[in-house]
Design a protein around this motif. Structure first.
Motif, PDB file in Angstrom:
ATOM      1  N   VAL A  38      -0.453  10.823  -0.344  1.00 33.34           N
ATOM      2  CA  VAL A  38      -0.022  10.660   1.041  1.00 33.34           C
ATOM      3  C   VAL A  38      -0.760   9.450   1.619  1.00 33.34           C
ATOM      4  O   VAL A  38      -1.987   9.425   1.628  1.00 33.34           O
ATOM      5  N   PRO A  39      -0.035   8.446   2.087  1.00 34.60           N
ATOM      6  CA  PRO A  39      -0.702   7.248   2.600  1.00 34.60           C
ATOM      7  C   PRO A  39      -1.315   7.488   3.978  1.00 34.60           C
ATOM      8  O   PRO A  39      -0.930   8.410   4.701  1.00 34.60           O
ATOM      9  N   LEU A  40      -2.275   6.643   4.330  1.00 33.86           N
ATOM     10  CA  LEU A  40      -2.817   6.645   5.677  1.00 33.86           C
ATOM     11  C   LEU A  40      -1.705   6.239   6.633  1.00 33.86           C
ATOM     12  O   LEU A  40      -0.726   5.613   6.233  1.00 33.86           O
ATOM     13  N   SER A  41      -1.879   6.572   7.889  1.00 38.30           N
ATOM     14  CA  SER A  41      -0.921   6.079   8.883  1.00 38.30           C
ATOM     15  C   SER A  41      -1.084   4.560   8.988  1.00 38.30           C
ATOM     16  O   SER A  41      -2.096   3.999   8.552  1.00 38.30           O
ATOM     17  N   ARG A  42      -0.108   3.918   9.553  1.00 39.23           N
ATOM     18  CA  ARG A  42      -0.176   2.458   9.696  1.00 39.23           C
ATOM     19  C   ARG A  42      -1.409   2.060  10.501  1.00 39.23           C
ATOM     20  O   ARG A  42      -2.112   1.120  10.172  1.00 39.23           O
ATOM     21  N   ARG A  43      -1.688   2.797  11.560  1.00 36.33           N
ATOM     22  CA  ARG A  43      -2.857   2.502  12.392  1.00 36.33           C
ATOM     23  C   ARG A  43      -4.157   2.682  11.614  1.00 36.33           C
ATOM     24  O   ARG A  43      -5.057   1.842  11.698  1.00 36.33           O
ATOM     25  N   GLU A  44      -4.270   3.769  10.845  1.00 38.13           N
ATOM     26  CA  GLU A  44      -5.473   4.002  10.038  1.00 38.13           C
ATOM     27  C   GLU A  44      -5.632   2.911   8.985  1.00 38.13           C
ATOM     28  O   GLU A  44      -6.744   2.451   8.729  1.00 38.13           O
ATOM     29  N   TYR A  56       0.827  -1.204   0.000  1.00 40.74           N
ATOM     30  CA  TYR A  56       0.000   0.000   0.000  1.00 40.74           C
ATOM     31  C   TYR A  56       0.867   1.263   0.000  1.00 40.74           C
ATOM     32  O   TYR A  56       0.642   2.185  -0.791  1.00 40.74           O
ATOM     33  N   ALA A  57       1.869   1.304   0.882  1.00 43.47           N
ATOM     34  CA  ALA A  57       2.737   2.477   0.966  1.00 43.47           C
ATOM     35  C   ALA A  57       3.508   2.687  -0.335  1.00 43.47           C
ATOM     36  O   ALA A  57       3.646   3.827  -0.804  1.00 43.47           O
ATOM     37  N   ASP A  58       3.984   1.615  -0.945  1.00 39.14           N
ATOM     38  CA  ASP A  58       4.686   1.723  -2.230  1.00 39.14           C
ATOM     39  C   ASP A  58       3.756   2.255  -3.318  1.00 39.14           C
ATOM     40  O   ASP A  58       4.136   3.100  -4.117  1.00 39.14           O
ATOM     41  N   ARG A  59       2.523   1.762  -3.333  1.00 46.03           N
ATOM     42  CA  ARG A  59       1.558   2.205  -4.341  1.00 46.03           C
ATOM     43  C   ARG A  59       1.261   3.694  -4.162  1.00 46.03           C
ATOM     44  O   ARG A  59       1.193   4.446  -5.138  1.00 46.03           O
ATOM     45  N   CYS A  60       1.107   4.150  -2.920  1.00 47.96           N
ATOM     46  CA  CYS A  60       0.863   5.572  -2.658  1.00 47.96           C
ATOM     47  C   CYS A  60       2.042   6.417  -3.127  1.00 47.96           C
ATOM     48  O   CYS A  60       1.847   7.476  -3.726  1.00 47.96           O
TER      49      CYS A  60
END
Length: 62
Positions: free
Chosen positions: A38-44, A28-32
């Motif tokens: 801007v990616p969501l936080s890990r918790r979100e 997910y972070a790589d795709r963002c």
């Protein structure tokens, strides 16, 4: 011999990341990053994933 042990360790690490869902966050972070979002936080991200799985059950017994 040492390279075989290192390869085996990497394989085990890959398997554990895939089995536990840890790899989903990194994908997910790589795709963002690629899309410039801007990616969501890990918790979100984990909360969204848990909510999605709860409201969209697939073939599971419970």
């Amino acid at each position: 011999m040492r390279s075989a042990v290192i390869r085996a360790g990497r394989g085990i690490l890959w398997y554990l990341r895939e089995a536990t869902g840890e790899a989903k966050w990194h994908e997910y972070a790589d795709r963002c990053r690629r899309q410039g979002v801007v990616p969501l936080s890990r918790r979100e991200f984990e909360r969204h994933r848990a909510d999605h799985n709860e409201h969209n059950p697939q073939s599971r017994c419970c």
